[in-house]
Design a protein around this motif. Structure first.
Motif, PDB file in Angstrom:
ATOM      1  N   ARG B 144      48.398  38.326  52.127  1.00 24.70           N
ATOM      2  CA  ARG B 144      47.339  39.066  52.327  1.00 24.70           C
ATOM      3  C   ARG B 144      46.476  39.672  51.093  1.00 24.70           C
ATOM      4  NH1 ARG B 144      48.434  40.447  57.435  1.00 24.70           N
ATOM      5  NH2 ARG B 144      50.535  41.358  57.015  1.00 24.70           N
ATOM      6  N   ARG B 145      47.235  39.386  50.060  1.00 16.03           N
ATOM      7  CA  ARG B 145      46.566  39.714  48.642  1.00 16.03           C
ATOM      8  C   ARG B 145      45.909  38.564  47.882  1.00 16.03           C
ATOM      9  NH1 ARG B 145      50.219  43.588  46.516  1.00 16.03           N
ATOM     10  NH2 ARG B 145      51.229  42.104  44.769  1.00 16.03           N
ATOM     11  N   PRO B 163      45.585  43.872  47.877  1.00 16.64           N
ATOM     12  CA  PRO B 163      45.193  43.102  49.257  1.00 16.64           C
ATOM     13  C   PRO B 163      43.607  43.466  49.593  1.00 16.64           C
ATOM     14  CG  PRO B 163      46.419  45.475  49.369  1.00 16.64           C
ATOM     15  CD  PRO B 163      46.178  44.973  48.027  1.00 16.64           C
ATOM     16  N   GLU B 165      40.075  42.788  51.712  1.00 18.95           N
ATOM     17  CA  GLU B 165      39.526  42.524  52.969  1.00 18.95           C
ATOM     18  C   GLU B 165      38.277  41.742  52.963  1.00 18.95           C
ATOM     19  OE1 GLU B 165      38.262  41.299  56.157  1.00 18.95           O
ATOM     20  OE2 GLU B 165      40.285  42.562  56.372  1.00 18.95           O
ATOM     21  N   ARG B 167      35.946  40.499  54.504  1.00 13.68           N
ATOM     22  CA  ARG B 167      34.494  41.041  55.134  1.00 13.68           C
ATOM     23  C   ARG B 167      33.854  42.195  54.459  1.00 13.68           C
ATOM     24  NH1 ARG B 167      33.458  36.989  58.107  1.00 13.68           N
ATOM     25  NH2 ARG B 167      35.355  35.984  58.982  1.00 13.68           N
ATOM     26  N   SER B 168      34.514  42.723  53.518  1.00  8.98           N
ATOM     27  CA  SER B 168      34.051  43.688  52.849  1.00  8.98           C
ATOM     28  C   SER B 168      32.907  43.519  51.682  1.00  8.98           C
ATOM     29  CB  SER B 168      35.221  44.722  52.212  1.00  8.98           C
ATOM     30  OG  SER B 168      35.616  43.766  51.199  1.00  8.98           O
ATOM     31  N   ALA B 173      33.878  36.123  52.816  1.00  4.37           N
ATOM     32  CA  ALA B 173      35.161  35.528  53.641  1.00  4.37           C
ATOM     33  C   ALA B 173      34.478  33.883  53.860  1.00  4.37           C
ATOM     34  CB  ALA B 173      34.952  36.021  54.803  1.00  4.37           C
TER      35      ALA B 173
END
Lengths: 363, 531, 139
Positions: B144-145, B163, B165, B167-168, B173
């Motif tokens: 996840r990182r 880590p 995200e 989508r941030s 993405a």
């Protein structure tokens, strides 16, 4: 840094003497005991490495030159010192509280077997907090580069003791720089003033391990992304004298032997081993001549010839065999103006002696 | 055209000039509506009192050159000539040249390194230096990182694992999956998460570009470019150029990533093929040295192993051998032989049986590769090291006596893997303190070179070189043999060369317990790192 | 100065009849030349079978010019035997230089390589010469 007390300096001188005795007697455990005792008595880690162990190693070299110990004894002594360093590194770990410094690579250039100076440097740098990958003696350039691609160190430190390895040091330096990693060089091969380090374009040169540690701590500048070839640094290589002499070393030695035999028929009575020693001596002269041509420095060749004369003198071999060797090479290399100049300069630097007969130079 | 009198008042302007500069006759050139560069040129001309050269500057967003002609009464006529198009063309050309040079620099800087971290550092630094005020490279996810590489315009680069995200950040993405980049104007700088802004970045962000670093099929990462709000926002042209830059960087990064993956695979596969690091076992010194035939390889057709006895009373089982051939192919066969011998360890009391079983195992394979090897079973009793030595078609081991004599161990036998049955004769040898048994492969004796260039090093020279090795540590013996062979070669081609020394230490049993089995220091040559 | 000549390898067919082939080996038979050697000998054997059928019984190799036979070279000889022995062809290694004799003795392969169809090796002197042949002096 550790500042040794007066008592420690005294202890250091005494332990050096006792260590020397143990090393020459091939008494590894006694050697280790001496060094451990000195560490317990307060002699600093770097002092033990550089002054005590490094000092004994330098003395080994001097004693060999003076013909008081043999090459094999020199080798055994070096091996014992190497084992003592390992034992010391295990017993006296790097002092705590040192800054966490980046990863670096320390290696001897291709062909260089004198590993101790690099080994001591690696230990000193480890002691100062660097993460050291020590690749050891005789590191081939492809192997070095593969290691650098994998580890991306902040700097590479290359050691060379014999000037004969300057061409391979040059190859290694340009190869390392071409992947954007700065190179510091050190060792006797680069000259007392580091002149050959500048010549081959190293990013830094250090006269000793402490200076190397200092320069490294100040930070080396990464070389720009402009790969270059050796001839860009040394345009005189275009005359091909180095290339041709290097490439025809065996032929030069063969012809030299034949010529020597013609001048002195007594050589026909030589044993195979004696002939081989003589051939090796000739080959060594050719190698040094080629290296001097590589760096375009007649002094390098003259220095080697006068040093060899000293070595021969210590072994009670008159230097005229050396002079004859130079004459014969000059005869073979009449189309090589630079080489001829170097040979002439070296011959003039030899002490004048009446020529009687050449005799085989012995180890 | 504007005409200015000696007092600096406008006397006359033509239609074209009025459209550009809203002044009427009677107004002074010092008025605010006059372009400052033109007013300054007019003043300078009057102070100098001599004919001046043309000056240039912008008027109403267009580019002009102004040529003065002075009259005797102090009146100056300024002729304005628009050169906007030429200037734009020149600017565009200069920009193109700079960009081409930058792309060449990027390729040159990146293609020289095959190290992923370094490629990311260089990419981020160049992007921050030439394209934006800051750059971030987001590497593909590891779990996840993501590895993040931050660069500021001042050249400072930092790396970290976080880590993240995807989508941030708008478009991240998609970019990580290799979709085309989102136009910069769709990304709201105010919504950038904290991790996407390098530490020490000044002030609010004005505009953002998120572009994939396209690799070999999958993206090698994503490049995020930030520009501060005090600077002009990214133009369409700059977005296009950022994509070109990212394409170059992506190719280099992918090559580096591929190299790292291949190297990691090779390292894993070769781990069992590399020669082991030897150390003292039950009071007996073992040292090995290995040099592969090819400088860039670390494995080949020679091999050795030391299997320590479970306790000091048990025999330690040593093997050194050579399979025909070179390189990885030969190394794979050595791996098989080493595994078979390890499995046969319980039978090592009977060398003949071990060799017969190994012979059978090798015969079953379809190729005609054979092996020659020496088996040694070693124990230490009452200060002496006792050896059972069996050669299977291999060069017999050499024994260095403490007085400098060098003897050949009287063992002889047939090679394994080529003939239906093999026989061998075992030799029993005892080593006093300071004595060494040397096992070696023919790469040493067949080293071709020397002062005359084409002679073999040979067994005679080897024996002569070993004489002075009496009472030397095992490591010194193997190092000396490898060194002499290498110097004899003088850079010429060679076969694999392996040496293994079994030494009864001169200093007596257990003198150096402190280094037995310890290789803790960072400065020791590492088995995987050395040639 | 004369330029250094690199060492090569060659195999020459000296004579062929329906029952025997005579070859001369020269130079260094090693990793570099082993495949070349096997290709050449296999071609010769193929051609012989085409012309004479399975009549071949002897293959003589004059080894006096063989400077070095390393483990790859030995591997090539063993591979060759895999073909010749089942076909009833006996290999003869003639005029063995010292190094070849030593290599065969060390590896215990001399008898195996030169075994006849009935499994017996040819009677050879210490240097590999057949009775009545002069001992080779090259090495």
């Amino acid at each position: 840094m550790t500042t040794d007390t007066g008592a420690a300096v005294q202890e250091r001188a005494e332990v050096s003497e006792r260590l020397w005795t143990a090393v020459i007697a091939k008494d590894e455990s006694a050697a280790v005991r001496e060094v451990f005792a000195a560490a317990d008595a307060g002699v600093g880690r770097e002092s033990l490495l550089l002054e005590v162990l490094g000092g004994v190693q330098r003395r080994v070299g001097t004693e060999w030159a003076a013909d008081r110990i043999s090459v094999a004894e020199e080798h055994a002594a070096t091996a014992i010192i190497d084992r003592v360093i390992a034992a010391l590194a295990h017993r006296v770990p790097a002092p705590a509280g040192m800054p966490d410094r980046p990863r670096i690579t320390v290696a001897c250039v291709d062909g260089e077997w004198h590993v101790l100076p690099a080994r001591l440097l690696a230990e000193v740098l480890t002691g100062r907090g660097w993460q050291v990958d020590f690749l050891g003696a005789h590191t081939t350039t492809p192997h070095l580069i593969a290691h650098l691609h994998a580890t991306n160190p902040a700097a590479t430190l290359l050691s060379a003791s014999l000037p004969l390895h300057l061409p391979s040091a040059h190859t290694a330096v340009t190869a390392v720089q071409s992947i954007g990693i700065p190179v510091m060089v050190g060792g006797a091969a680069f000259g007392a003033d580091g002149r050959y380090a500048r010549l081959i374009g190293a990013d830094a040169w250090a006269p000793d391990a402490r200076a190397a540690a200092g320069l490294l701590a100040d930070g080396l500048i990464r070389p720009g992304p402009t790969p270059r070839q050796q001839v860009d640094d040394l345009p005189h290589l275009a005359d091909q004298e180095y290339t041709l002499i290097k490439g025809n070393r065996s032929a030069l030695v063969r012809q030299g032997l034949a010529e020597l035999e013609a001048r002195w028929p007594g050589m026909r009575a030589y044993t195979e081993a004696q002939r081989e020693r003589t051939a090796e001596d000739l080959a060594h002269i050719v190698d040094f001549l080629a290296t001097a041509l590589y760096v375009d420095d007649p002094e390098l060749f003259t220095g080697f010839i006068t040093w060899t004369a000293e070595i021969l003198k210590a072994r009670r071999v008159p230097p005229h065999s050396l002079r004859t060797g130079l004459e014969i090479l000059a005869g073979e290399l009449h189309d090589f103006p630079r080489a001829l100049g170097f040979l002439k300069a070296a011959a003039e630097a030899l002490p004048a002696t009446p020529t009687t007969r050449p005799s085989p130079a012995q180890e | 055209m504007l005409v200015v009198d000696a007092d600096g008042a406008l006397i006359e302007t033509n239609e074209a000039a009025r459209r550009l500069i809203p002044l009427v006759p009677g107004d002074f050139v010092t008025s605010a509506a006059m372009p400052a560069w033109l007013a300054a040129a007019d003043r300078a001309l009057r102070q100098a009192g001599t004919p001046a050269d043309a000056v240039s500057g912008e008027v109403a967003g267009r580019s002009f050159e102004a040529y003065p002609s002075s009259c005797d009464d102090g009146t100056v006529v300024w002729w304005l000539l628009e050169d906007t198009d030429r200037r734009l063309a020149e600017q565009a050309l200069r920009g193109e040249r700079e960009r081409a040079a930058l792309l060449a620099e990027v390729s040159s800087a990146l293609l020289s390194s095959l190290n992923v971290e370094r490629c990311m550092t260089v990419t981020a630094r160049m992007a921050a230096g030439h394209l934006a005020d800051a750059a971030i490279i987001v590497a593909p996810a590891q779990g996840r990182r993501h590895q993040l590489t931050y660069a500021r315009a001042d050249g400072e680069v930092t790396q970290t694992m976080l880590p993240v995200e995807p989508r941030s950040v708008a478009g991240l993405a998609e970019a990580l999956q290799g979709f085309p980049p989102v136009p910069a104007r769709w990304i709201d700088p105010a919504e950038l998460p904290d991790w996407a802004v390098p530490e020490g970045f000044d002030g609010p962000i004005g505009s953002v570009i998120v572009t994939p670093l396209p690799g070999h099929g999958v993206p090698a990462g994503v490049l995020i470019l930030l520009r501060s709000s005090t600077h002009q926002a990214f133009t369409d042209g700059e977005e296009v150029f950022a994509r070109l830059f990212a394409a170059r960087a992506g190719v280099a990064l992918s090559a580096a990533r591929l190299y790292a993956e291949q190297r990691s695979i090779t390292t894993t596969l070769m781990r069992d093929l590399l020669p082991p690091r030897l150390e003292r076992v039950h009071g007996v010194e073992y040292a090995g040295a290995y040099r592969a035939a090819r400088d860039h390889e670390r494995v080949g057709g020679d091999f050795y192993d030391v299997h320590p006895g479970t306790d000091a009373g048990e025999e330690t089982f040593v093997v050194l051998g050579d399979v025909a051939g070179k390189g990885l192919e030969a190394a794979v066969l050595t791996g098989k032989i080493r595994s078979v011998l390890q499995a046969l360890l319980p039978l090592s009391g009977d060398h003949q049986q071990v060799l017969s079983l190994l012979n059978g195992a090798l015969l079953n394979s379809h190729h005609t590769r054979f092996a020659t090897l020496v088996l040694a079973s070693v124990t230490r009793r009452a200060g002496h090291v006792r050896l059972r030595l069996t050669s299977a078609g291999h060069l017999p081991p050499l024994i260095i006596r403490s007085d400098g004599r060098v003897e050949e161990a009287p063992t002889q036998g047939q090679l394994v893997g080529a003939m239906p049955a093999v026989t061998a004769r075992t030799a029993h040898v005892s080593l006093a303190p300071g004595e060494t048994c040397l096992l070696y492969t023919d790469g040493i004796t067949e080293a071709s070179g020397g002062p005359l260039g084409d002679q073999f090093f040979g067994e005679e020279r080897l024996r002569a070189a070993l004489g002075p090795c009496a009472r030397m540590p095992a490591e010194a013996v193997v190092e000396r043999v490898q060194m002499l062979a290498a110097q004899w070669l003088g850079g010429g081609r060679h076969d694999d060369m392996a040496t293994l020394a079994i030494t009864n230490p001169a200093g007596g049993h257990g003198a150096l317990h402190s280094v037995d089995g310890h290789h803790a220091t960072a400065a020791r040559p590492k088995a995987g790192v050395r040639r | 100065m004369t330029l250094h000549q690199p060492v090569g390898f060659s195999v020459t067919v000296e004579a062929i009849d329906s029952r025997s082939i005579r070859l001369t080996l020269q130079g260094v038979l090693d990793f570099e030349s082993a495949d070349e050697f096997l290709d050449a000998v296999n071609r010769t054997l193929d051609a012989h079978v085409l012309e004479h059928g399975p009549a071949l019984r002897e293959m003589h190799m004059n080894c006096s010019g063989l400077r070095l036979l390393d483990s790859s070279g030995l591997s090539a000889l063993l591979t060759l035997r895999r073909r010749t022995h089942p076909a009833g062809v006996t290999l003869h290694l003639r005029h063995r230089p010292v190094q070849l004799t030593r290599m065969l003795a060390l590896t215990g392969t001399a008898e195996y390589l030169t075994a006849g169809p009935d499994g017996t090796a040819e009677p050879v002197g210490p240097a590999g010469e057949l009775p009545g042949e002069a001992e080779s002096t090259s090495s």
